[in-house]
Enzyme design. Structure first.
Site, PDB file in Angstrom:
ATOM      1  N   TYR A   1       0.826  -1.145   0.056  1.00 53.51           N
ATOM      2  CA  TYR A   1       0.013   0.219   0.083  1.00 53.51           C
ATOM      3  C   TYR A   1       0.962   1.251  -0.141  1.00 53.51           C
ATOM      4  CZ  TYR A   1      -3.316   3.545   1.940  1.00 53.51           C
ATOM      5  OH  TYR A   1      -4.121   4.559   2.031  1.00 53.51           O
TER       6      TYR A   1
ATOM      7  N   LYS B   1       0.897   4.412  -2.486  1.00 50.38           N
ATOM      8  CA  LYS B   1       1.022   5.828  -2.240  1.00 50.38           C
ATOM      9  C   LYS B   1       2.147   6.611  -2.522  1.00 50.38           C
ATOM     10  CE  LYS B   1      -3.342   5.903  -0.901  1.00 50.38           C
ATOM     11  NZ  LYS B   1      -4.340   6.765  -1.666  1.00 50.38           N
TER      12      LYS B   1
END
Length: 736
Positions: free
Chosen positions: A640, A644
């Protein structure tokens, strides 16, 4: 007696009366505002039909929306007539909504070239709920009869040519296939209602009236709207009728400078000579000065010399290009040699010349632009304008741009200096804009050019000051980034929230609706959740909220989704995300890929489309919700975090690219927030905040015009600074 209020709305300067171009005056090099003849003609014809009128050009007076609203309340008109442009249509409609809300049943007539037999796709982009009639043909022949029919004989409305009216909820056109031929039958524009001093000759600053000498154009240039909206047959006023209007301006209003509004004043040689002879045989001989447009073919030397003798001091030529290939493709039916010969004759006659050129046509490459640049310096006109091609609705250029995939969104809201296209098939819009700015600077900053302008000023300090003023405008427009256009009607922003089903996005939607009365479009895959949220926001705030389906990973659908929006958004928020948990993503690569596709690739896909549109408009705000997880890879969420981190870098690059365009890019890094996405992950109570807190920080940054990176809440900035500064040997021992 019924009263009609006629006006140009407040806002930036556009030639609202010039239907074929509606030029952006503020970003031009040497253009000044022309008189509002469309309002003047409308006033005269309405008076002839027995109406009282109130006329005001709020735009050129630099008046505020409050001034217009105060006039509306005081005058209490039964109807309004508004001259709109392709570029200002959205602000104009918002203002109309405000006026209609003040007086239910208000007659609203909108006039503009975009309403010439428009297709449904164009109408679908506009909120016309408060509009009574759309006027697409020459409004000066229509307004009086239309208002009279509306109030006195509604059954006659469908017999009036050149309008659209609401018939059973459908915009229905009347006859758009024919034009009025007796131009002399029109009363002159009512200049007693116009503040004539506002419309000045650019060099001397003295009042300059616009005289519409003819209608229509036999040419078929693919970029021009004139053959469509005025017909291909040249319709001429009689020399006697033109002379009568000139005399009224001179003897009644004290005006001695004129712009002869005609797409090509010299097309009919005999008529042109008759107009000049009428002036020379009148008391106006030697007392008036005027400007006219001309093609470089057909044209002859004797005509230019006669024009000079009759008071013409400047002729404007639409050369368009220095590339023979481009001249052929745009169907100009002129050559490079025609351009040279016409310019030579004009200079021999003692006329100043104004050259108009066009770049950014779909097929053009660097060689086309360089040929145009060479031609510009070869002709060496006294004044120069270099436009970027706009594929207006109804033109062949629009069809070509769409066929080539160069027009991703709407043409509405654009102009010659804020193009809607992405460039050409061979050049980016950035390259075209850079070429335009460099050419204009190189041309105007030559010592020989500056010296020539000083000689032309003849020592007149007023003319020197006006030349200096236009020079400063040129420098501002070419050296400084474009300023964000301000809405003339203080229109609430249109906010598109992508991934609007997230808790932070919904909190932000409520915040924007409550504090800014924002018009919202909520988009995600969970339509049921959005419909409920939309109903709640409408009930609580009374603002319009639309709901749309959007899938971040359906990349091929993104362009169609954006094009289908009713109006271009002022603010776009990317709030979608996928956080399945690190362990699950480690075990299932398909899930890991989905994390990257949703959080990074999906955002880049839609934001490239948004960026092109906003860059073309020279305004807008992009907000991307990234995460502190991207600041340093950690074992608890590195997949993740990687997505990002990519999004943060992408937004940084986008911000760099758009820095001089007037578009702001805001990166938001929310810390731990109590949302559905993070519900399964335990977070420290003291460091975890509500979605409403994050939303308030985002809204405050948008309102402040921030462009950069913010942490929400603020205390995550020092926290992440410590995390980034931790030496790797120590960092790998942590349990983050």
């Amino acid at each position: 007696m019924k009263k009609i209020m006629l006006f140009y709305p407040p806002g930036r300067f556009y030639q609202r009366g010039e239907d074929r171009s509606q030029g952006n005056v503020e970003q031009s090099t040497a253009t000044s505002m022309r008189a509002p003849n469309d309002l003047g003609y409308a006033a005269a014809t309405l008076k002839r039909e027995g109406f009282a009128v109130f006329l005001r050009d709020y735009q050129t007076e630099r008046a505020a929306p409050a001034d217009l609203l105060a006039d509306f309340d005081r005058e209490n008109p039964d109807g309004v007539f508004v001259s709109i442009t392709n570029s200002t249509i959205f602000d104009d409609l918002q203002l109309v909504r405000e006026l209609a809300a003040k007086k239910p049943g208000l007659l609203v007539m909108l006039k503009g070239a975009i309403f010439f037999a428009p297709d449904q796709a164009l109408l679908d982009q506009l909120d016309l709920a408060d509009v009574t009639y759309l006027i697409g043909l020459e409004s000066d022949f229509i307004v009086g009869r239309l208002a009279a029919a509306h109030f006195g004989d509604p059954a006659a409305v469908p017999t009036i040519r050149g309008i659209l009216y609401d018939k059973d909820g459908v915009w229905t056109p009347t006859d758009f296939a024919s034009w009025e031929t007796d131009l002399d039958s029109l009363p002159f524009p009512d200049r007693s209602l116009i503040n004539n001093a506002l419309y000045a000759r650019p060099d001397t600053g003295e009042p300059q009236a616009t005289i519409a000498t003819s209608r229509g154009c036999p040419s078929a240039c693919i970029f021009c709207m004139t053959p469509k909206i005025s017909g291909k047959k040249l319709r001429l006023r009689s020399p006697e009728n033109i002379l009568a209007e000139l005399s009224e301006c001179y003897f009644t209003h004290g005006i001695r400078d004129f712009f002869f509004k005609s797409d090509t004043f010299t097309f009919d040689r005999d008529w042109t000579a008759a107009v000049c002879q009428a002036i020379l045989a009148s008391p106006l001989a030697g007392k008036i000065r005027w400007v006219a447009n001309s093609k470089t073919k057909p044209l002859d030397r004797d005509t230019l010399f006669l024009m000079k003798k009759a008071g013409c001091w400047l002729v404007a030529f639409g050369y368009e290009s220095g590339s023979p290939d481009t001249l052929s493709r745009i169907r100009k039916h002129t050559t490079i040699e025609d351009n040279r010969q016409a310019t030579k004759w004009a200079k021999e006659a003692g006329l100043l010349t104004f050259g108009f050129f066009l770049v950014g046509l779909p097929w053009e490459g660097r060689e086309h632009l360089e040929a145009t640049r060479k031609h510009i310096f070869e002709l060496d006109n006294d004044f120069l304008e270099l436009h970027i091609a706009i594929p207006y609705y109804g033109t062949r250029l629009n069809e070509i741009a769409r066929e080539e995939g160069l027009l991703p969104g709407t043409v509405l809201g654009k102009d010659y200096f804020n193009a809607p296209t992405v460039g050409t098939t061979r050049l980016s819009m950035e390259e075209i804009e850079a070429f335009r700015k460099k050419t204009l600077l190189d041309f105007h900053l030559r010592p020989t050019y500056i010296g020539r302008k000083l000689l032309q000023a003849g020592g007149n300090p007023k003319i020197v000051a006006n030349y200096a003023r236009f020079g400063l405008r040129l420098l501002k427009n070419t050296l400084l980034p474009p300023r964000r256009p301000k809405s003339a009607a203080t229109q609430p922003p249109h906010v598109l929230l992508l991934g609007a089903g997230s808790d932070i996005a919904l909190a932000l939607a409520r915040e924007l609706a409550h504090k800014d009365a924002a018009r919202l479009t909520l988009a995600s895959r969970d339509l049921a959740r959005l419909e409920q949220a939309a109903a709640d926001i409408r009930a609580a705030c009374g603002t319009p909220v639309a709901v749309r389906a959007f899938d971040a990973t359906a990349f091929d659908s993104h362009q169609a989704f954006y094009d289908s929006l009713e109006t271009p958004p002022d603010i776009v928020v990317v709030a979608f995300g996928l956080y399945p948990g690190q362990q699950a993503a480690q075990r299932d690569f398909a899930l890991a890929k989905a994390v990257l596709d949703v959080n990074l690739t999906g955002a880049a896909s839609i934001l490239e489309i948004v960026a092109r549109d906003m860059e073309g408009r020279g305004a807008g705000t992009i907000v991307g919700l990234s995460s502190p997880a991207g600041e340093r890879g950690r074992k608890s969420n590195y997949l993740y975090g990687a997505a990002k981190a990519g999004l943060t870098a992408y937004l940084s690059g986008l911000r760099h690219r758009l820095a001089k365009s007037g578009v702001r890019v805001l990166t938001v890094l929310p810390g731990w927030t109590r949302t559905r996405m993070t519900a399964a992950a335990p977070t420290p109570k003291l460091l975890t905040v509500t979605p409403a807190r994050v939303a308030a920080d985002i809204r405050q940054a948008i309102a402040a015009g921030a462009s950069g990176t913010i942490y929400a809440p603020w205390f995550w900035r020092p926290i992440m600074a410590l995390v980034r500064a931790l030496p790797e040997k120590l960092f790998v021992r942590t349990n983050l």
